[in-house]
Design a protein around this motif. Structure first.
Motif, PDB file in Angstrom:
ATOM      1  N   UNK A 122       0.853  -1.196   0.000  1.00 18.23           N
ATOM      2  CA  UNK A 122       0.000   0.000   0.000  1.00 18.23           C
ATOM      3  C   UNK A 122       0.879   1.233   0.000  1.00 18.23           C
ATOM      4  N   UNK A 123       0.745   2.027  -1.063  1.00 16.23           N
ATOM      5  CA  UNK A 123       1.570   3.217  -1.242  1.00 16.23           C
ATOM      6  C   UNK A 123       0.833   4.498  -0.848  1.00 16.23           C
ATOM      7  N   UNK A 153       4.568   1.370   1.051  1.00 15.04           N
ATOM      8  CA  UNK A 153       5.382   1.999   0.027  1.00 15.04           C
ATOM      9  C   UNK A 153       5.084   3.483  -0.086  1.00 15.04           C
ATOM     10  N   UNK A 154       5.956   4.177  -0.789  1.00 14.66           N
ATOM     11  CA  UNK A 154       5.808   5.596  -1.066  1.00 14.66           C
ATOM     12  C   UNK A 154       5.991   5.811  -2.566  1.00 14.66           C
ATOM     13  N   UNK A 155       5.509   6.936  -3.068  1.00 12.66           N
ATOM     14  CA  UNK A 155       5.647   7.224  -4.492  1.00 12.66           C
ATOM     15  C   UNK A 155       6.105   8.660  -4.703  1.00 12.66           C
ATOM     16  N   UNK A 156       7.090   8.815  -5.590  1.00 11.43           N
ATOM     17  CA  UNK A 156       7.574  10.131  -6.014  1.00 11.43           C
ATOM     18  C   UNK A 156       8.025  10.989  -4.827  1.00 11.43           C
ATOM     19  N   UNK A 172       8.863  -0.892   2.152  1.00  9.55           N
ATOM     20  CA  UNK A 172       9.302  -1.975   1.273  1.00  9.55           C
ATOM     21  C   UNK A 172       9.748  -1.456  -0.087  1.00  9.55           C
ATOM     22  N   UNK A 173       9.049  -0.447  -0.606  1.00  7.28           N
ATOM     23  CA  UNK A 173       9.322   0.002  -1.971  1.00  7.28           C
ATOM     24  C   UNK A 173       8.969   1.465  -2.157  1.00  7.28           C
ATOM     25  N   UNK A 174       9.664   2.083  -3.084  1.00  3.31           N
ATOM     26  CA  UNK A 174       9.318   3.415  -3.564  1.00  3.31           C
ATOM     27  C   UNK A 174       9.028   3.301  -5.050  1.00  3.31           C
ATOM     28  N   UNK A 193      17.577   4.450  -1.153  1.00  2.00           N
ATOM     29  CA  UNK A 193      16.856   3.178  -1.080  1.00  2.00           C
ATOM     30  C   UNK A 193      17.820   2.011  -0.908  1.00  2.00           C
ATOM     31  N   UNK A 194      18.900   2.022  -1.639  1.00  2.00           N
ATOM     32  CA  UNK A 194      19.845   0.910  -1.566  1.00  2.00           C
ATOM     33  C   UNK A 194      20.600   0.903  -0.243  1.00  2.00           C
TER      34      UNK A 194
END
Length: 329
Positions: A122-123, A153-156, A172-174, A193-194
């Motif tokens: 869920x972003x 997750x997140x976006x932008x 977990x993710x962008x 992120x890395x």
């Protein structure tokens, strides 16, 4: 299908972006074919599905929900919240709302439309500048504790926002735009992120279709196609960017693959913490996209692509002025 690692979440290395089935790239005209495309993706091992509550004003989540009837346990399902339209029918969302109150309301609505008991990823679709990211992610973390969501997750967003969010709950993710013609993440958020062990989900990995080589004129866009008004597809920018795509077409022909497959293979070569989500509503294009998973590029080919499409080569911004203000927050 190979796999990618997004934090603690394992997904197919190529996902399926579902937005175009309900908005943005032309008239929504064939839900049956869209559902058949989702089924074909799952059958082929492409089991990472991406939607959002704002796509088609909720219609896309409903469509994905119908496609997943009886197959929910075969996929990793991602959706987003945080955008609201000023009024129904707007081409682009104009209001960002990351408040805890809206997060709770949006989640329950997404679960209802999707017809599922939980969301795997869920972003937050965009960061709300009026709400501390700690508060937005805090509300999202409550959903994890309640069993309604598995991963966040997140976006932008910027690297600084990722750090602040990750300190509240593991991210977990962008998701952001990344492709041969959008190289910003490489020197922006990706290093953060890395460092933190967070995965990256590139949307529009085919440059909104431009990298397929099938778009040759602004006349290719219909009246309901958002690209017709985007800076990279208008005015002198169109021809300048078309000249860049010509180089990709040459390299693809030398390899014996399509330009789109070459562009996706380039992204897949960036690491197993990357899971692109090319979008399509047609099984024929899906099959072409999935063919990229079988392509391993040589170091020489990767260098040639980097030289053909350097980070600052593309003409025009990704969005108009208002849209650009919403990214990298």
């Amino acid at each position: 299908m190979r796999e990618s690692q997004l934090g603690a979440l394992t997904v197919s290395s190529l996902g399926l972006g579902c937005m175009g089935m309900s908005q943005a790239y032309g008239v929504r005209d064939d839900d049956a074919e869209s559902i058949a495309t989702v089924h074909a993706a799952i059958d082929a091992g492409c089991t990472f599905l991406d939607t959002a509550d704002v796509y088609g004003d909720g219609a896309n989540e409903e469509l994905v929900g119908r496609a997943l009837a009886g197959r929910r346990d075969q996929v990793v399902l991602a959706t987003k919240f945080g955008f609201r339209r000023d009024q129904a029918g707007d081409t682009m969302p104009t209001i960002v709302d990351g408040s805890p109150e809206y997060a709770r309301k949006a989640l329950d609505a997404s679960l209802r439309r999707l017809g599922v008991e939980h969301i795997d990823l869920w972003y937050l679709h965009r960061r709300d500048p009026q709400v501390p990211i700690e508060e937005s992610v805090g509300a999202m973390a409550e959903a994890v504790q309640a069993g309604k969501v598995r991963h966040l997750g997140l976006s932008e967003v910027s690297g600084e926002t990722v750090r602040a969010a990750h300190a509240v709950h593991p991210i977990a993710a962008v998701q952001s735009e990344w492709s041969l013609w959008t190289r910003d993440p490489e020197t922006g958020v990706l290093p953060t992120l890395r460092e933190l062990g967070i995965g990256f989900v590139p949307f529009s990995p085919l440059g909104r279709g431009f990298l397929t080589g099938q778009i040759t004129s602004p006349a290719d866009f219909g009246p309901d196609d958002m690209r017709a008004s985007m800076p990279r597809f208008t005015g002198d920018n169109f021809q300048k960017n078309l000249d860049l795509v010509a180089k990709v077409k040459e390299l693809a022909a030398a390899r014996g693959v399509t330009p789109g497959q070459l562009a996706l293979a380039w992204l897949l070569a960036q690491g197993n913490d990357v899971a692109p989500i090319p979008g399509t509503k047609r099984r024929s294009y899906l099959a072409e996209n999935l063919g990229a998973a079988d392509i391993t590029l040589t170091p020489e080919e990767l260098t040639a692509l980097d030289e053909a499409f350097p980070p600052d080569a593309v003409a025009g911004d990704r969005y108009n002025e208002g849209g650009m203000k919403m990214v990298g927050r």
